[in-house]
Design a protein around this motif. Structure first.
Motif, PDB file in Angstrom:
ATOM      1  N   GLU A   1       0.830  -1.208   0.000  1.00 50.70           N
ATOM      2  CA  GLU A   1       0.000   0.000   0.000  1.00 50.70           C
ATOM      3  C   GLU A   1       0.865   1.260   0.000  1.00 50.70           C
ATOM      4  O   GLU A   1       0.554   2.229  -0.701  1.00 50.70           O
ATOM      5  CB  GLU A   1      -0.917  -0.011   1.223  1.00 50.70           C
ATOM      6  CG  GLU A   1      -1.906   1.136   1.246  1.00 50.70           C
ATOM      7  CD  GLU A   1      -2.896   1.025   2.392  1.00 50.70           C
ATOM      8  OE1 GLU A   1      -3.726   1.945   2.535  1.00 50.70           O
ATOM      9  OE2 GLU A   1      -2.830   0.015   3.135  1.00 50.70           O
ATOM     10  N   SER A   2       1.950   1.251   0.789  1.00 55.92           N
ATOM     11  CA  SER A   2       2.823   2.430   0.831  1.00 55.92           C
ATOM     12  C   SER A   2       3.512   2.646  -0.509  1.00 55.92           C
ATOM     13  O   SER A   2       3.672   3.796  -0.953  1.00 55.92           O
ATOM     14  CB  SER A   2       3.869   2.270   1.939  1.00 55.92           C
ATOM     15  OG  SER A   2       4.814   1.260   1.613  1.00 55.92           O
TER      16      SER A   2
ATOM     17  N   ASP B   1       0.936   4.158  -2.841  1.00 52.75           N
ATOM     18  CA  ASP B   1       0.748   5.580  -2.509  1.00 52.75           C
ATOM     19  C   ASP B   1       1.889   6.415  -3.078  1.00 52.75           C
ATOM     20  O   ASP B   1       1.670   7.518  -3.605  1.00 52.75           O
ATOM     21  CB  ASP B   1       0.677   5.763  -0.992  1.00 52.75           C
ATOM     22  CG  ASP B   1      -0.612   5.228  -0.410  1.00 52.75           C
ATOM     23  OD1 ASP B   1      -1.576   5.038  -1.177  1.00 52.75           O
ATOM     24  OD2 ASP B   1      -0.652   4.971   0.809  1.00 52.75           O
TER      25      ASP B   1
ATOM     26  N   THR C   1       1.490   6.674  -6.946  1.00 54.79           N
ATOM     27  CA  THR C   1       0.355   7.484  -7.411  1.00 54.79           C
ATOM     28  C   THR C   1       0.508   8.965  -7.070  1.00 54.79           C
ATOM     29  O   THR C   1      -0.160   9.813  -7.676  1.00 54.79           O
ATOM     30  CB  THR C   1      -0.957   6.963  -6.798  1.00 54.79           C
ATOM     31  OG1 THR C   1      -0.816   6.869  -5.371  1.00 54.79           O
ATOM     32  CG2 THR C   1      -1.291   5.590  -7.364  1.00 54.79           C
ATOM     33  N   THR C   2       1.369   9.304  -6.116  1.00 58.39           N
ATOM     34  CA  THR C   2       1.567  10.720  -5.772  1.00 58.39           C
ATOM     35  C   THR C   2       2.825  11.308  -6.409  1.00 58.39           C
ATOM     36  O   THR C   2       2.958  12.531  -6.502  1.00 58.39           O
ATOM     37  CB  THR C   2       1.669  10.892  -4.233  1.00 58.39           C
ATOM     38  OG1 THR C   2       2.712  10.045  -3.719  1.00 58.39           O
ATOM     39  CG2 THR C   2       0.353  10.512  -3.572  1.00 58.39           C
TER      40      THR C   2
ATOM     41  N   ARG D   1      -0.827  -2.198  -7.992  1.00 56.44           N
ATOM     42  CA  ARG D   1      -2.236  -2.340  -7.617  1.00 56.44           C
ATOM     43  C   ARG D   1      -2.640  -3.815  -7.581  1.00 56.44           C
ATOM     44  O   ARG D   1      -3.336  -4.247  -6.657  1.00 56.44           O
ATOM     45  CB  ARG D   1      -3.118  -1.585  -8.620  1.00 56.44           C
ATOM     46  CG  ARG D   1      -3.109  -0.075  -8.425  1.00 56.44           C
ATOM     47  CD  ARG D   1      -4.200   0.582  -9.223  1.00 56.44           C
ATOM     48  NE  ARG D   1      -4.267   2.010  -8.953  1.00 56.44           N
ATOM     49  CZ  ARG D   1      -4.192   2.952  -9.864  1.00 56.44           C
ATOM     50  NH1 ARG D   1      -4.016   2.632 -11.134  1.00 56.44           N
ATOM     51  NH2 ARG D   1      -4.286   4.230  -9.524  1.00 56.44           N
TER      52      ARG D   1
END
Length: 413
Positions: free
Chosen positions: A169-170, A173, A176-177, A201
């Motif tokens: 998940e990190s 993140d 995507t940022t 994903r």
């Protein structure tokens, strides 16, 4: 004549000397737990910086500054972790000054190194190219392998631990940022960058699915029970049936044995008392009345033992008189709809309604099974208590019979 944009031969050697200096510095002083920010990472950033600079058509002095910044951008890790960019800029300035590098070009190299800090603004083309080179890993095929190295480094150097889903998940993140700043970086890395996001994903969904399955297996659910729960109930039912069958067989054996003893004794007494000839004869009970004591004890023993054995073998059905009036039959924890002793008091409609309620709730199914096992155990407790009493009566009776018979023989003698 030498132009301002063409580095002199002496300056051309600066990159070679910087490479030797930085690699020696990292080899000597870089902590071993930094497995991601290693010399290999630095050389990869230098390679990407050169490629981006050439793609952007940089003049030789600017390309030289970009490559020098790439060599020194992680040198500060030898002294500090957070904020290493500023220490890297200091180390670059000290070394370049010692090499007689122009002050304004040294300041440029330092500004490029500082631009790689997460909070810095990237205003110039060189700064954007430098940041893209440093972050090029997220647009390369080795992103996931390098990610595991970074995870290991954070655990060792910062004490930050992640479960597999948390790390996935990190990383998602971060992808995507993050973004590439220069047109050359976008062109060079965008395609693989998008593929990495898709793959991350997919990996996150896979990790979350595994974690959910593991949690369900660890906790168990009423909707999807573990195989171990089913095996447990199957084993418990089997053991209870075997123990009940053993108790019934032992009770049957005691009933048969004591029935034979009682038949023999009653027949013997009946023959003696029913025959006047026998009563007047010199043999039998009239001649030896004391022999009636052990025979009476044996008869009482057989009678007590057979009665308790019959009670043990007698069917015992648990039922509830108030069951008909229970509005929520399936959810009543004392009622077992799976046992005929309970549901036989219900009408067909009430029984069907209760079973439908039961089938809608996995928890109610297990509650009924647990209740069933409890009452089976209750019946078994009663059976074995009576069976033990039957055997005890029989054993004590035989001992008393033998003792009284011995006393009678001594008295006669």
């Amino acid at each position: 004549m030498e132009t301002a944009l063409t580095p002199s031969p002496a300056k051309a050697e600066i990159i070679k000397n910087a490479k030797a200096h930085v690699l020696a510095l990292l080899e000597e002083k870089l902590p071993g737990k930094l497995v991601y920010h290693s010399p290999k990472h630095t050389m990869q950033v230098v390679k990407e910086a050169r490629a981006l600079g050439e793609a952007a058509g940089l003049e030789a002095p600017d390309l030289e500054a970009l490559v020098l910044a790439a060599w020194f951008h992680d040198a500060g890790y030898i002294d500090t972790y957070d904020g290493h960019e500023f220490r890297s800029a200091e180390l670059a300035g000290e070394w370049l000054t010692s090499q007689g590098y122009p002050a304004e070009r040294t300041a440029l190299v330092q500004s490029l190194i500082k631009a790689t800090h997460r909070d810095s603004e990237r205003r110039t083309q060189l700064e954007r190219l430098m940041v893209d080179a440093d972050m090029s890993g997220m647009g390369r095929e080795d992103f996931f392998a390098n990610g595991e190295l970074l995870r290991t480094e954070w655990e060792a150097a910062l004490g930050r631990t992640f479960s597999n889903p948390e790390w996935a998940e990190s990383q998602l993140d971060f992808l995507t940022t993050a973004r590439f700043y220069s047109p050359e970086g976008k062109k060079r890395y965008s395609e693989q960058f998008r593929e990495n996001i898709k793959a991350q994903r997919k990996e996150l969904k896979k990790k979350e699915k595994k974690l959910k399955k593991k949690e369900e297996e660890a906790e168990g659910t009423f909707a999807e029970p573990k195989r171990g729960i089913e095996t447990m109930f199957r084993t418990m039912y089997s053991n209870h049936m075997k123990l009940s069958d053993m108790a019934d067989k032992k009770a049957s054996m005691m009933i048969s044995l004591n029935a034979v003893l009682m038949s023999l004794i009653i027949t013997y007494f009946g023959a003696k008392l029913g025959s006047k000839t026998a009563a007047l004869s010199n043999v039998g009970l009239i001649r030896n009345p004391i022999i009636a004591v052990p025979m009476g004890i044996l008869l009482a023993t057989a009678l007590g033992s057979v009665i308790t054995a019959i009670l043990c073998a007698q069917p015992d059905v648990t039922s509830f008189k108030w069951l008909k009036r229970s509005p929520q039959i399936a959810t009543n924890r004392r009622v077992n709809l799976l046992f005929f002793g309970n549901f036989s008091k219900l009408s067909l409609d009430d029984f069907q309604d209760g079973m439908h309620q039961l089938m809608k709730s996995g928890e109610s199914v297990y509650t009924n099974m647990i209740t069933d096992v409890y009452y089976l155990g209750d019946v078994l407790t009663r059976k074995y208590r009576l069976l033990r009493l039957s055997y005890t009566i029989f054993m004590v009776g035989l001992i008393l019979t033998a003792l009284s018979f011995g006393i009678a023989l001594l008295y006669k003698m």
